[in-house]
Design a protein around this motif. Structure first.
Motif, PDB file in Angstrom:
ATOM      1  N   ALA A 224      38.158 -16.205 -15.142  1.00  0.00           N
ATOM      2  CA  ALA A 224      38.329 -14.683 -15.065  1.00  0.00           C
ATOM      3  C   ALA A 224      36.863 -14.283 -15.169  1.00  0.00           C
ATOM      4  CB  ALA A 224      39.283 -14.182 -16.212  1.00  0.00           C
ATOM      5  N   LEU A 225      36.181 -15.225 -16.210  1.00  0.00           N
ATOM      6  CA  LEU A 225      34.919 -14.574 -16.433  1.00  0.00           C
ATOM      7  C   LEU A 225      33.957 -14.665 -15.247  1.00  0.00           C
ATOM      8  CD1 LEU A 225      34.020 -15.925 -19.977  1.00  0.00           C
ATOM      9  CD2 LEU A 225      34.164 -13.523 -19.175  1.00  0.00           C
ATOM     10  N   ARG A 226      34.221 -15.754 -14.271  1.00  0.00           N
ATOM     11  CA  ARG A 226      33.428 -15.686 -12.892  1.00  0.00           C
ATOM     12  C   ARG A 226      33.804 -14.785 -12.163  1.00  0.00           C
ATOM     13  NH1 ARG A 226      34.904 -21.540 -13.406  1.00  0.00           N
ATOM     14  NH2 ARG A 226      36.626 -21.197 -12.039  1.00  0.00           N
ATOM     15  N   VAL A 227      35.043 -14.054 -12.183  1.00  0.00           N
ATOM     16  CA  VAL A 227      35.429 -13.082 -11.388  1.00  0.00           C
ATOM     17  C   VAL A 227      34.778 -11.813 -11.893  1.00  0.00           C
ATOM     18  CG1 VAL A 227      37.314 -11.651 -10.464  1.00  0.00           C
ATOM     19  CG2 VAL A 227      37.805 -14.160 -10.719  1.00  0.00           C
ATOM     20  N   LEU A 228      34.589 -11.508 -12.921  1.00  0.00           N
ATOM     21  CA  LEU A 228      34.246 -10.418 -13.860  1.00  0.00           C
ATOM     22  C   LEU A 228      32.587 -10.341 -13.496  1.00  0.00           C
ATOM     23  CD1 LEU A 228      36.015 -10.574 -17.064  1.00  0.00           C
ATOM     24  CD2 LEU A 228      36.383  -8.771 -15.345  1.00  0.00           C
ATOM     25  N   ALA A 229      32.067 -11.607 -13.306  1.00  0.00           N
ATOM     26  CA  ALA A 229      30.474 -11.496 -13.095  1.00  0.00           C
ATOM     27  C   ALA A 229      30.271 -11.351 -11.623  1.00  0.00           C
ATOM     28  CB  ALA A 229      30.076 -13.097 -13.430  1.00  0.00           C
ATOM     29  N   ALA A 230      31.287 -11.653 -10.757  1.00  0.00           N
ATOM     30  CA  ALA A 230      31.144 -11.206  -9.425  1.00  0.00           C
ATOM     31  C   ALA A 230      31.391  -9.592  -9.123  1.00  0.00           C
ATOM     32  CB  ALA A 230      32.030 -12.106  -8.644  1.00  0.00           C
ATOM     33  N   VAL A 231      32.350  -9.130  -9.918  1.00  0.00           N
ATOM     34  CA  VAL A 231      32.633  -7.726 -10.023  1.00  0.00           C
ATOM     35  C   VAL A 231      31.354  -6.942 -10.356  1.00  0.00           C
ATOM     36  CG1 VAL A 231      33.898  -5.923 -10.663  1.00  0.00           C
ATOM     37  CG2 VAL A 231      34.987  -8.031 -10.130  1.00  0.00           C
ATOM     38  N   ARG A 232      30.659  -7.233 -11.459  1.00  0.00           N
ATOM     39  CA  ARG A 232      29.387  -6.591 -12.159  1.00  0.00           C
ATOM     40  C   ARG A 232      28.317  -6.754 -11.038  1.00  0.00           C
ATOM     41  NH1 ARG A 232      31.615  -9.257 -16.782  1.00  0.00           N
ATOM     42  NH2 ARG A 232      32.410  -7.302 -18.280  1.00  0.00           N
ATOM     43  N   GLU A 233      28.340  -7.863 -10.270  1.00  0.00           N
ATOM     44  CA  GLU A 233      27.221  -8.027  -9.447  1.00  0.00           C
ATOM     45  C   GLU A 233      27.208  -7.303  -8.179  1.00  0.00           C
ATOM     46  OE1 GLU A 233      25.536 -11.677  -6.493  1.00  0.00           O
ATOM     47  OE2 GLU A 233      26.760 -12.303  -8.238  1.00  0.00           O
ATOM     48  N   THR A 234      28.367  -6.997  -7.715  1.00  0.00           N
ATOM     49  CA  THR A 234      28.582  -6.484  -6.276  1.00  0.00           C
ATOM     50  C   THR A 234      28.855  -4.955  -6.478  1.00  0.00           C
ATOM     51  OG1 THR A 234      31.029  -7.269  -6.143  1.00  0.00           O
ATOM     52  CG2 THR A 234      29.091  -8.919  -5.349  1.00  0.00           C
ATOM     53  N   GLY A 235      29.749  -4.502  -7.540  1.00  0.00           N
ATOM     54  CA  GLY A 235      30.111  -3.354  -7.774  1.00  0.00           C
ATOM     55  C   GLY A 235      31.114  -2.891  -6.613  1.00  0.00           C
ATOM     56  N   PRO A 236      32.227  -3.775  -6.546  1.00  0.00           N
ATOM     57  CA  PRO A 236      33.350  -3.313  -5.339  1.00  0.00           C
ATOM     58  C   PRO A 236      34.113  -2.075  -5.534  1.00  0.00           C
ATOM     59  CG  PRO A 236      34.079  -5.017  -6.757  1.00  0.00           C
ATOM     60  CD  PRO A 236      32.673  -4.738  -7.482  1.00  0.00           C
ATOM     61  N   ASP A 237      34.528  -1.530  -4.534  1.00  0.00           N
ATOM     62  CA  ASP A 237      35.692  -0.369  -4.674  1.00  0.00           C
ATOM     63  C   ASP A 237      36.881  -0.854  -4.849  1.00  0.00           C
ATOM     64  OD1 ASP A 237      33.761   1.849  -3.867  1.00  0.00           O
ATOM     65  OD2 ASP A 237      33.737   0.691  -2.024  1.00  0.00           O
ATOM     66  N   LEU A 238      37.180  -2.425  -4.684  1.00  0.00           N
ATOM     67  CA  LEU A 238      38.474  -2.946  -4.673  1.00  0.00           C
ATOM     68  C   LEU A 238      38.231  -4.348  -4.968  1.00  0.00           C
ATOM     69  CD1 LEU A 238      41.600  -2.830  -4.722  1.00  0.00           C
ATOM     70  CD2 LEU A 238      41.233  -3.199  -1.991  1.00  0.00           C
ATOM     71  N   LEU A 239      39.021  -4.813  -5.876  1.00  0.00           N
ATOM     72  CA  LEU A 239      39.122  -6.423  -6.015  1.00  0.00           C
ATOM     73  C   LEU A 239      40.403  -6.699  -5.586  1.00  0.00           C
ATOM     74  CD1 LEU A 239      38.562  -9.211  -7.461  1.00  0.00           C
ATOM     75  CD2 LEU A 239      39.253  -8.275  -9.581  1.00  0.00           C
ATOM     76  N   LEU A 240      40.464  -7.401  -4.594  1.00  0.00           N
ATOM     77  CA  LEU A 240      41.624  -7.848  -3.903  1.00  0.00           C
ATOM     78  C   LEU A 240      41.982  -9.309  -4.083  1.00  0.00           C
ATOM     79  CD1 LEU A 240      43.796  -6.895  -1.752  1.00  0.00           C
ATOM     80  CD2 LEU A 240      42.348  -7.779   0.121  1.00  0.00           C
ATOM     81  N   LEU A 241      42.825  -9.648  -4.903  1.00  0.00           N
ATOM     82  CA  LEU A 241      43.475 -10.848  -5.337  1.00  0.00           C
ATOM     83  C   LEU A 241      44.420 -11.306  -4.257  1.00  0.00           C
ATOM     84  CD1 LEU A 241      44.153 -10.385  -9.011  1.00  0.00           C
ATOM     85  CD2 LEU A 241      42.149 -11.104  -7.894  1.00  0.00           C
ATOM     86  N   LEU A 242      43.995 -12.362  -3.404  1.00  0.00           N
ATOM     87  CA  LEU A 242      44.801 -12.984  -2.104  1.00  0.00           C
ATOM     88  C   LEU A 242      45.730 -13.863  -2.429  1.00  0.00           C
ATOM     89  CD1 LEU A 242      43.905 -11.716   0.588  1.00  0.00           C
ATOM     90  CD2 LEU A 242      42.615 -13.538   1.027  1.00  0.00           C
ATOM     91  N   GLY A 243      46.531 -13.668  -3.320  1.00  0.00           N
ATOM     92  CA  GLY A 243      47.733 -14.494  -3.541  1.00  0.00           C
ATOM     93  C   GLY A 243      47.553 -15.683  -4.551  1.00  0.00           C
ATOM     94  N   ASP A 244      48.554 -16.069  -5.098  1.00  0.00           N
ATOM     95  CA  ASP A 244      48.789 -17.357  -5.978  1.00  0.00           C
ATOM     96  C   ASP A 244      47.942 -16.805  -7.187  1.00  0.00           C
ATOM     97  OD1 ASP A 244      50.680 -18.543  -4.463  1.00  0.00           O
ATOM     98  OD2 ASP A 244      49.216 -20.191  -3.861  1.00  0.00           O
ATOM     99  N   VAL A 245      48.190 -15.770  -7.897  1.00  0.00           N
ATOM    100  CA  VAL A 245      47.324 -15.131  -9.113  1.00  0.00           C
ATOM    101  C   VAL A 245      47.792 -16.135 -10.004  1.00  0.00           C
ATOM    102  CG1 VAL A 245      46.960 -13.417 -10.481  1.00  0.00           C
ATOM    103  CG2 VAL A 245      46.972 -13.020  -7.990  1.00  0.00           C
ATOM    104  N   LYS A 246      49.150 -16.352 -10.163  1.00  0.00           N
ATOM    105  CA  LYS A 246      49.771 -17.274 -11.051  1.00  0.00           C
ATOM    106  C   LYS A 246      49.863 -18.612 -10.395  1.00  0.00           C
ATOM    107  CE  LYS A 246      54.314 -16.466 -12.341  1.00  0.00           C
ATOM    108  NZ  LYS A 246      54.898 -17.463 -11.343  1.00  0.00           N
ATOM    109  N   HIS A 247      50.568 -19.598 -11.643  1.00  0.00           N
ATOM    110  CA  HIS A 247      50.863 -20.757 -10.743  1.00  0.00           C
ATOM    111  C   HIS A 247      52.219 -21.333 -10.788  1.00  0.00           C
ATOM    112  CE1 HIS A 247      49.940 -24.978  -9.784  1.00  0.00           C
ATOM    113  NE2 HIS A 247      50.475 -25.299 -10.598  1.00  0.00           N
ATOM    114  N   ALA A 248      52.841 -21.026 -11.962  1.00  0.00           N
ATOM    115  CA  ALA A 248      54.398 -21.944 -12.172  1.00  0.00           C
ATOM    116  C   ALA A 248      55.255 -21.020 -11.075  1.00  0.00           C
ATOM    117  CB  ALA A 248      54.683 -21.615 -13.391  1.00  0.00           C
TER     118      ALA A 248
END
Length: 245
Positions: free
Chosen positions: A49-73
């Motif tokens: 998650a910290l890698r994603v947060l760093a990318a959000v801070r770097e790019t300043g997106p209008d939307l974070l789109l999680l493209l499936g399989d957010v969870k595993h089980a």
């Protein structure tokens, strides 16, 4: 449409009139699945998650789109997912708007999402491009443009000068779609998995992998491959020829 590769996640920034940060296959909770198989590793969910947060801070997106399989089980929701997902998703929401295209591992994901965050499994068009996880047939209304998908976990095997395989690297695969009534202009861009434990499928084996309806329509010669940092590798035909040599 101006895509930008973010290698550390890996993630893709798509920019047209909006900035959309695309992350596929985080597989939060995978460590408990590995434990059930006898492989015991400490949870890496927070680091992922910290890698994603760093990318959000770097790019300043209008939307974070999680493209499936957010969870595993599957088909259940694991205790690890109940414990971790609420705080992880809130950390994303604290920085930007979040939406989820559900994948085949996302049964029960709705309980962790807020109103309006869950999009249809058949995909959605956002700022000129179509997005879906990739395990189902896309909405027919998405034909004729670019489809950005996860699910395939593409990797490419790199070799040294004498042909010894060194490692398999996460990769992007871009292809026109053939057959099945797609018509002219429909293309697919497969995004690598953001989970370091989720494994991958070699780009030369994707078409025979059976991973959803779209892989059957990949152009087996002219599809193009990039590493997650944007380094261009070549077409599937060129990669096949290089390995044969």
């Amino acid at each position: 449409m101006h895509p930008e590769f973010l290698p550390d996640v890996p993630a893709l920034l798509m920019e047209n009139t909006e900035r959309v940060l695309v992350v596929a296959d985080l597989h939060f909770g995978i460590e408990s699945g590995l434990a059930r198989a006898g492989v015991h590793v400490q949870s890496r969910s927070r680091a992922r998650a910290l890698r994603v947060l760093a990318a959000v801070r770097e790019t300043g997106p209008d939307l974070l789109l999680l493209l499936g399989d957010v969870k595993h089980a599957v088909p259940i929701t694991s205790r690890q997912e109940y414990d971790e997902l609420p705080a992880l998703l809130d950390s994303f929401r604290d920085l930007t708007e979040v939406k989820v295209l559900p994948g085949n591992h996302d049964g029960g994901i709705a309980r962790f999402l807020k109103d309006g965050e869950l999009l249809p499994a058949a995909g959605a068009r956002i700022d000129g491009a179509g997005y879906l996880h990739g395990h189902t047939h896309p909405d027919p209304d998405l034909a004729g443009g670019l489809l950005v998908i996860g699910h395939l976990h593409p990797v490419v095997s790199l070799s040294d000068e004498v042909g010894c395989s060194l490692r398999a690297e996460p990769a992007y695969l871009y292809s026109s779609l053939t057959g099945e009534g797609w018509g002219d202009g429909t293309r697919v861009l497969a995004v690598p998995a953001a989970c370091e434990f989720s494994g991958g499928v070699d780009v030369l084996e994707l078409k025979e992998s059976g991973l959803g309806p779209l892989v059957r329509c990949i152009d087996d010669d002219n599809a193009e491959v990039w590493l997650r940092d944007g380094t261009y590798i070549g077409t599937l035909a060129e990669i096949r020829e290089q390995r044969g040599a």
